[in-house]
Write a protein that holds these residues in place. Structure first.
Motif, mmCIF file in Angstrom:
data_model
loop_
_atom_site.group_PDB
_atom_site.id
_atom_site.type_symbol
_atom_site.label_atom_id
_atom_site.label_comp_id
_atom_site.label_asym_id
_atom_site.label_seq_id
_atom_site.Cartn_x
_atom_site.Cartn_y
_atom_site.Cartn_z
ATOM 1 N N LEU A 110 6.618 6.014 -13.587
ATOM 2 C CA LEU A 110 6.756 7.419 -13.202
ATOM 3 C C LEU A 110 8.050 8.004 -13.759
ATOM 4 C CD1 LEU A 110 5.824 7.106 -9.418
ATOM 5 C CD2 LEU A 110 4.376 7.978 -11.240
ATOM 6 N N SER A 111 8.102 9.315 -13.783
ATOM 7 C CA SER A 111 9.354 9.972 -14.134
ATOM 8 C C SER A 111 10.253 9.975 -12.910
ATOM 9 C CB SER A 111 9.098 11.404 -14.600
ATOM 10 O OG SER A 111 8.619 12.181 -13.526
ATOM 11 N N ARG A 112 11.528 10.289 -13.121
ATOM 12 C CA ARG A 112 12.464 10.336 -12.002
ATOM 13 C C ARG A 112 12.010 11.345 -10.958
ATOM 14 N NH1 ARG A 112 18.385 12.041 -13.535
ATOM 15 N NH2 ARG A 112 18.343 10.040 -14.582
ATOM 16 N N ALA A 113 11.618 12.543 -11.403
ATOM 17 C CA ALA A 113 11.214 13.605 -10.473
ATOM 18 C C ALA A 113 9.960 13.205 -9.702
ATOM 19 C CB ALA A 113 10.969 14.902 -11.239
ATOM 20 N N ALA A 114 9.007 12.568 -10.375
ATOM 21 C CA ALA A 114 7.778 12.144 -9.700
ATOM 22 C C ALA A 114 8.078 11.073 -8.661
ATOM 23 C CB ALA A 114 6.770 11.627 -10.721
ATOM 24 N N TRP A 115 8.968 10.149 -8.987
ATOM 25 C CA TRP A 115 9.317 9.093 -8.040
ATOM 26 C C TRP A 115 10.000 9.679 -6.805
ATOM 27 C CZ3 TRP A 115 13.639 7.055 -5.719
ATOM 28 C CH2 TRP A 115 13.477 5.830 -5.086
ATOM 29 N N VAL A 116 10.909 10.623 -7.014
ATOM 30 C CA VAL A 116 11.607 11.248 -5.887
ATOM 31 C C VAL A 116 10.608 11.984 -5.006
ATOM 32 C CG1 VAL A 116 13.274 13.044 -5.251
ATOM 33 C CG2 VAL A 116 13.831 11.403 -7.053
ATOM 34 N N ARG A 117 9.683 12.726 -5.604
ATOM 35 C CA ARG A 117 8.660 13.429 -4.812
ATOM 36 C C ARG A 117 7.831 12.443 -4.000
ATOM 37 N NH1 ARG A 117 6.150 15.986 -9.343
ATOM 38 N NH2 ARG A 117 7.976 16.783 -10.364
ATOM 39 N N MET A 118 7.472 11.321 -4.630
ATOM 40 C CA MET A 118 6.662 10.317 -3.948
ATOM 41 C C MET A 118 7.410 9.749 -2.741
ATOM 42 S SD MET A 118 5.325 6.632 -5.365
ATOM 43 C CE MET A 118 6.950 5.917 -5.205
ATOM 44 N N VAL A 119 8.675 9.415 -2.919
ATOM 45 C CA VAL A 119 9.464 8.823 -1.847
ATOM 46 C C VAL A 119 9.654 9.820 -0.716
ATOM 47 C CG1 VAL A 119 11.742 7.905 -1.270
ATOM 48 C CG2 VAL A 119 10.589 7.156 -3.352
ATOM 49 N N VAL A 120 9.917 11.068 -1.043
ATOM 50 C CA VAL A 120 10.087 12.101 -0.008
ATOM 51 C C VAL A 120 8.782 12.288 0.759
ATOM 52 C CG1 VAL A 120 10.513 14.563 0.369
ATOM 53 C CG2 VAL A 120 11.979 13.271 -1.176
ATOM 54 N N ALA A 121 7.661 12.321 0.051
ATOM 55 C CA ALA A 121 6.359 12.484 0.716
ATOM 56 C C ALA A 121 6.079 11.318 1.658
ATOM 57 C CB ALA A 121 5.262 12.615 -0.321
ATOM 58 N N GLN A 122 6.394 10.093 1.202
ATOM 59 C CA GLN A 122 6.175 8.922 2.054
ATOM 60 C C GLN A 122 7.067 8.983 3.295
ATOM 61 O OE1 GLN A 122 6.956 5.607 -0.542
ATOM 62 N NE2 GLN A 122 4.874 5.578 -1.370
ATOM 63 N N ALA A 123 8.310 9.421 3.118
ATOM 64 C CA ALA A 123 9.225 9.507 4.245
ATOM 65 C C ALA A 123 8.769 10.567 5.248
ATOM 66 C CB ALA A 123 10.641 9.824 3.758
ATOM 67 N N LEU A 124 8.250 11.675 4.748
ATOM 68 C CA LEU A 124 7.777 12.740 5.635
ATOM 69 C C LEU A 124 6.517 12.310 6.396
ATOM 70 C CD1 LEU A 124 8.349 15.908 3.446
ATOM 71 C CD2 LEU A 124 9.626 15.224 5.481
ATOM 72 N N SER A 125 5.629 11.597 5.726
ATOM 73 C CA SER A 125 4.388 11.171 6.378
ATOM 74 C C SER A 125 4.667 10.067 7.403
ATOM 75 C CB SER A 125 3.348 10.734 5.357
ATOM 76 O OG SER A 125 3.795 9.549 4.696
ATOM 77 N N ALA A 126 5.671 9.265 7.133
ATOM 78 C CA ALA A 126 6.013 8.182 8.076
ATOM 79 C C ALA A 126 6.667 8.753 9.338
ATOM 80 C CB ALA A 126 6.936 7.180 7.430
ATOM 81 N N GLY A 127 7.313 9.897 9.213
ATOM 82 C CA GLY A 127 7.889 10.564 10.383
ATOM 83 C C GLY A 127 9.283 10.205 10.517
#
Length: 127
Positions: A110-127
Motif C-alpha cells: 500500500l501507499s503511505r496514505a492508504a495505510w494510514v487510512r486503513m489503520v485509522v478506519a480499523q481504530a475507529l471500528s474497534a472503538g
C-alpha cells in the motif's frame, strides 16, 4: 392521312453487348393449404393513435432529454452531498514513525496514505 413508322436503328456503342442467358425454370410450386378464415372483428375497431407531427415529435424528444439531464443532475447533487461528509485532516508524524509507517505500508503493498487510512478506519471500528 397515313402514318408511317420509321425504322430506327440502335446507336452504335463502344462496348459490346452481352448475350442474354436463359435462366432455368423455377421448380413447380407446392400445393397450398386452404386459407383459414380470420376471426370476425368486433363492432368497434381498435383505436390507433395518430402519429404525432414531426415538429411535435422533436419537441417531445427534446423535452424527454432535458428531463433526463435534470434528473441526472439532481442525482449528482445528492452524491456530492453524501461525499461532503468527508473532511480533510492534516496529520504530522515524526521522522522515526514515518520510517515504520513506510515499512509496514510497503509490506502490505500500500501507499503511505492508504495505510494510514486503513489503520485509522480499523481504530475507529474497534472503538
Amino acid at each position: 392521312m397515313t402514318t408511317k413508322t420509321k425504322k430506327t436503328t440502335p446507336a452504335p456503342t463502344a462496348e459490346p453487348t452481352e448475350a442474354v442467358v436463359a435462366k432455368p425454370a423455377a421448380p413447380a410450386a407446392k400445393a397450398r393449404k386452404p386459407a383459414v378464415p380470420k376471426p370476425v372483428a368486433t363492432a368497434e375497431p381498435p383505436s390507433v393513435p395518430e402519429p404525432p407531427s414531426p415538429v411535435a415529435a422533436e419537441a417531445d424528444v427534446k423535452a424527454e432529454k432535458k428531463a433526463k439531464k435534470e434528473k441526472e443532475k439532481s442525482k449528482d447533487k445528492d452524491k456530492k452531498k453524501k461525499k461532503k461528509k468527508k473532511e480533510a485532516v492534516l496529520m504530522r508524524f515524526e521522522a522515526q514513525h514515518l520510517e515504520l509507517i513506510d515499512a509496514r505500508a510497503e509490506s502490505l503493498g500500500l501507499s503511505r496514505a492508504a495505510w494510514v487510512r486503513m489503520v485509522v478506519a480499523q481504530a475507529l471500528s474497534a472503538g
